[in-house]
Design a protein around this motif. Structure first.
Motif, PDB file in Angstrom:
ATOM      1  N   ALA A 131       0.837  -1.197   0.000  1.00 42.07           N
ATOM      2  CA  ALA A 131       0.000   0.000   0.000  1.00 42.07           C
ATOM      3  C   ALA A 131       0.875   1.253   0.000  1.00 42.07           C
ATOM      4  N   PRO A 132       0.538   2.259  -0.824  1.00 40.22           N
ATOM      5  CA  PRO A 132       1.315   3.506  -0.835  1.00 40.22           C
ATOM      6  C   PRO A 132       1.038   4.321   0.418  1.00 40.22           C
ATOM      7  N   PHE A 133       2.025   4.447   1.283  1.00 41.58           N
ATOM      8  CA  PHE A 133       1.840   5.144   2.551  1.00 41.58           C
ATOM      9  C   PHE A 133       2.243   6.607   2.409  1.00 41.58           C
ATOM     10  N   PRO A 134       1.351   7.544   2.720  1.00 46.49           N
ATOM     11  CA  PRO A 134       1.729   8.955   2.714  1.00 46.49           C
ATOM     12  C   PRO A 134       2.563   9.295   3.948  1.00 46.49           C
ATOM     13  N   LEU A 135       3.591  10.103   3.743  1.00 46.98           N
ATOM     14  CA  LEU A 135       4.461  10.544   4.844  1.00 46.98           C
ATOM     15  C   LEU A 135       4.951   9.353   5.671  1.00 46.98           C
ATOM     16  N   LYS A 136       5.360   8.285   4.982  1.00 50.38           N
ATOM     17  CA  LYS A 136       5.698   7.050   5.688  1.00 50.38           C
ATOM     18  C   LYS A 136       6.920   7.184   6.579  1.00 50.38           C
ATOM     19  N   ILE A 137       7.706   8.255   6.410  1.00 55.12           N
ATOM     20  CA  ILE A 137       8.863   8.454   7.286  1.00 55.12           C
ATOM     21  C   ILE A 137       8.429   8.603   8.740  1.00 55.12           C
ATOM     22  N   LEU A 138       7.198   9.076   8.959  1.00 58.84           N
ATOM     23  CA  LEU A 138       6.708   9.240  10.330  1.00 58.84           C
ATOM     24  C   LEU A 138       6.434   7.902  11.007  1.00 58.84           C
ATOM     25  N   ALA A 139       6.257   6.842  10.225  1.00 59.17           N
ATOM     26  CA  ALA A 139       5.970   5.525  10.807  1.00 59.17           C
ATOM     27  C   ALA A 139       7.137   5.001  11.629  1.00 59.17           C
ATOM     28  N   ASP A 140       8.326   5.570  11.434  1.00 60.40           N
ATOM     29  CA  ASP A 140       9.506   5.115  12.169  1.00 60.40           C
ATOM     30  C   ASP A 140       9.834   5.995  13.373  1.00 60.40           C
ATOM     31  N   VAL A 141       9.027   7.026  13.610  1.00 68.70           N
ATOM     32  CA  VAL A 141       9.282   7.909  14.750  1.00 68.70           C
ATOM     33  C   VAL A 141       8.829   7.222  16.032  1.00 68.70           C
ATOM     34  N   ARG A 142       9.706   7.167  16.981  1.00 70.47           N
ATOM     35  CA  ARG A 142       9.410   6.508  18.252  1.00 70.47           C
ATOM     36  C   ARG A 142       8.907   7.520  19.274  1.00 70.47           C
ATOM     37  N   GLY A 143       7.953   7.069  20.114  1.00 71.57           N
ATOM     38  CA  GLY A 143       7.449   7.913  21.184  1.00 71.57           C
ATOM     39  C   GLY A 143       6.316   8.817  20.743  1.00 71.57           C
ATOM     40  N   GLY A 144       5.793   9.577  21.701  1.00 73.49           N
ATOM     41  CA  GLY A 144       4.689  10.488  21.428  1.00 73.49           C
ATOM     42  C   GLY A 144       4.816  11.751  22.251  1.00 73.49           C
ATOM     43  N   PHE A 145       3.897  12.670  22.031  1.00 69.02           N
ATOM     44  CA  PHE A 145       3.909  13.927  22.781  1.00 69.02           C
ATOM     45  C   PHE A 145       2.469  14.353  23.047  1.00 69.02           C
ATOM     46  N   ARG A 146       2.277  15.104  24.110  1.00 70.27           N
ATOM     47  CA  ARG A 146       0.944  15.570  24.486  1.00 70.27           C
ATOM     48  C   ARG A 146       0.672  16.934  23.856  1.00 70.27           C
TER      49      ARG A 146
END
Length: 406
Positions: free
Chosen positions: A71-86
């Motif tokens: 599947a063509p993933f948009p902005l797929k570079i973000l899929a490798d970002v670890r962690g989150g923010f509030r």
């Protein structure tokens, strides 16, 4: 089953349908207006569930990651970002790794939903006569928004976001529902009206159909699920080893380089990547709207330019957000025995390389690098196993290279 939650959901559902029923009897709402409300609610529901998926705490399994599917993933570079923010103190963390999956849900909606609205309002089809929304329509819109807001708040309060992963996509069933609302139902309503069925009778049938739909969804949650994110697709996240103690040095990425690169990539990808389809679609939509608002001969041209420009601007803003998340908060920490890329936004290490595994340290000095400002400096770290990592957008790359070569 949570009895209190069931009662709250039932109350909101009943109130929403009572508003529609009152509109049919008290405000003489046309059946096509009722269909327009259903179309609006379907779009808001997809948007709500897409927003919910941003908070899914678990990573998706390998089968659902960009590397595990075609599947063509948009902005797929973000899929490798670890962690989150509030984003706010009263909200749970948002996980950037979920953004590509959220976009997989929103893109079909953006491509399809506006045309459904143009169909239902009679702008681009002779099936429905163009009509102006009555002032009382605000009551129907408010009822829909309150209902969807209740579902969003209830989802947060349940803590369900802690046990699901975002896998994206709009279900085929929900797409079929949108298609029926926008392209089939207006024809059917028109035929029934021509047969002599009154406005009130048609309105009652439509509201009754919505009540049946709501009851089915209440008894079988997700039977027409719009966004697909469930616990069965959850995977395990690998850990990044970070040495104990304090780093001997830390190097921050330059925000100017990150901003400039993001704008350039955003504009370029609008015309060279899959976004070109949406640029053309935006131009087509703008042409239809421009023709309707400004007439000929200038209306279509104004609409095409405005529609395409909006899509390009959105793509650039999206790329700026990606740069801000992925690289804008990176700090490269050099420890006595490792190099760690730490994201201060998500408070998580993104990758780590033992210094003994570094086979070569190379400063970027190509044709383009020699003509860019100093804050575009890059250093490439090659490993003995063939992998490499790039330390990008630093002002003093020589200091990094000397420290790692020591």
């Amino acid at each position: 089953m949570d009895v209190n939650k069931y009662r709250r959901t039932l109350s909101v559902m009943a109130l929403s349908n009572l508003v529609l029923l009152m509109g049919v009897f008290e405000f003489s709402w046309d059946p096509h207006l009722v269909l327009l409300f259903y179309w609006f609610e379907a779009g808001v529901a997809v948007t709500r569930e897409a927003a919910q998926s941003l908070f899914a705490a678990l990573p998706p399994s390998k089968e659902y990651r960009p590397t595990g599917t075609r599947a063509p993933f948009p902005l797929k570079i973000l899929a490798d970002v670890r962690g989150g923010f509030r984003p706010a103190r009263w909200l749970p963390p948002v996980y950037p790794q979920n953004v590509p999956y959220t976009l997989l849900t929103l893109i079909p909606l953006v491509a399809f939903w506006p045309f459904g609205g143009l169909m239902l309002t009679g702008v681009v089809t002779p099936v429905v006569e163009t009509f102006v929304l009555p002032v009382s329509a605000a009551l129907g819109v408010l009822a829909i928004l309150v209902s969807q807001l209740f579902k969003l708040v209830d989802w947060f309060q349940s803590g369900e976001y802690e046990t699901v992963s975002a896998t994206g996509g709009v279900s085929k069933t929900h797409l079929a529902l949108l298609f029926i609302l926008a392209f089939v139902a207006p024809f059917v309503v028109g035929v029934v009206e021509a047969a002599g069925v009154t406005r009130v009778e048609l309105g009652l049938v439509l509201v009754g159909s919505k009540v049946v739909y709501d009851v089915l969804e209440l008894r079988n949650p997700g039977f027409v699920q719009s966004a697909m994110f469930i616990d069965k697709t959850a995977g395990e996240e690998s850990t990044v080893e970070v040495p104990d103690g304090e780093p001997v040095a830390a190097f921050h990425t330059d925000q100017r380089a990150e901003f400039t690169t993001s704008v350039f990539v955003g504009v370029l990808s609008s015309f060279l990547g899959p976004t070109l389809f949406f640029v053309l679609l935006g131009g087509l939509t703008g042409m239809l709207v421009g023709s309707n608002l400004f007439g000929t001969p200038h209306g279509p041209a104004i609409g095409v330019v405005a529609g395409a420009a909006v899509v390009v601007a959105v793509r650039v803003l999206a790329q700026l957000a990606v740069g801000w998340i992925v690289g804008g908060h990176l700090v490269y920490r050099v420890y006595p025995d490792a190099v760690v890329a730490h994201n201060t936004l998500t408070s998580e290490a993104q990758w780590s390389i033992p210094r003994e595994d570094i086979s070569d340290v190379t400063i970027g000095d190509g044709f383009l690098a020699s003509r860019l400002p100093d804050w575009f400096g890059t250093v490439r770290l090659d490993r003995y196993n063939g992998e490499s990592h790039k330390i990008a957008y630093l002002t003093d790359v020589d200091a990094v290279a000397q420290l790692l070569d020591a």
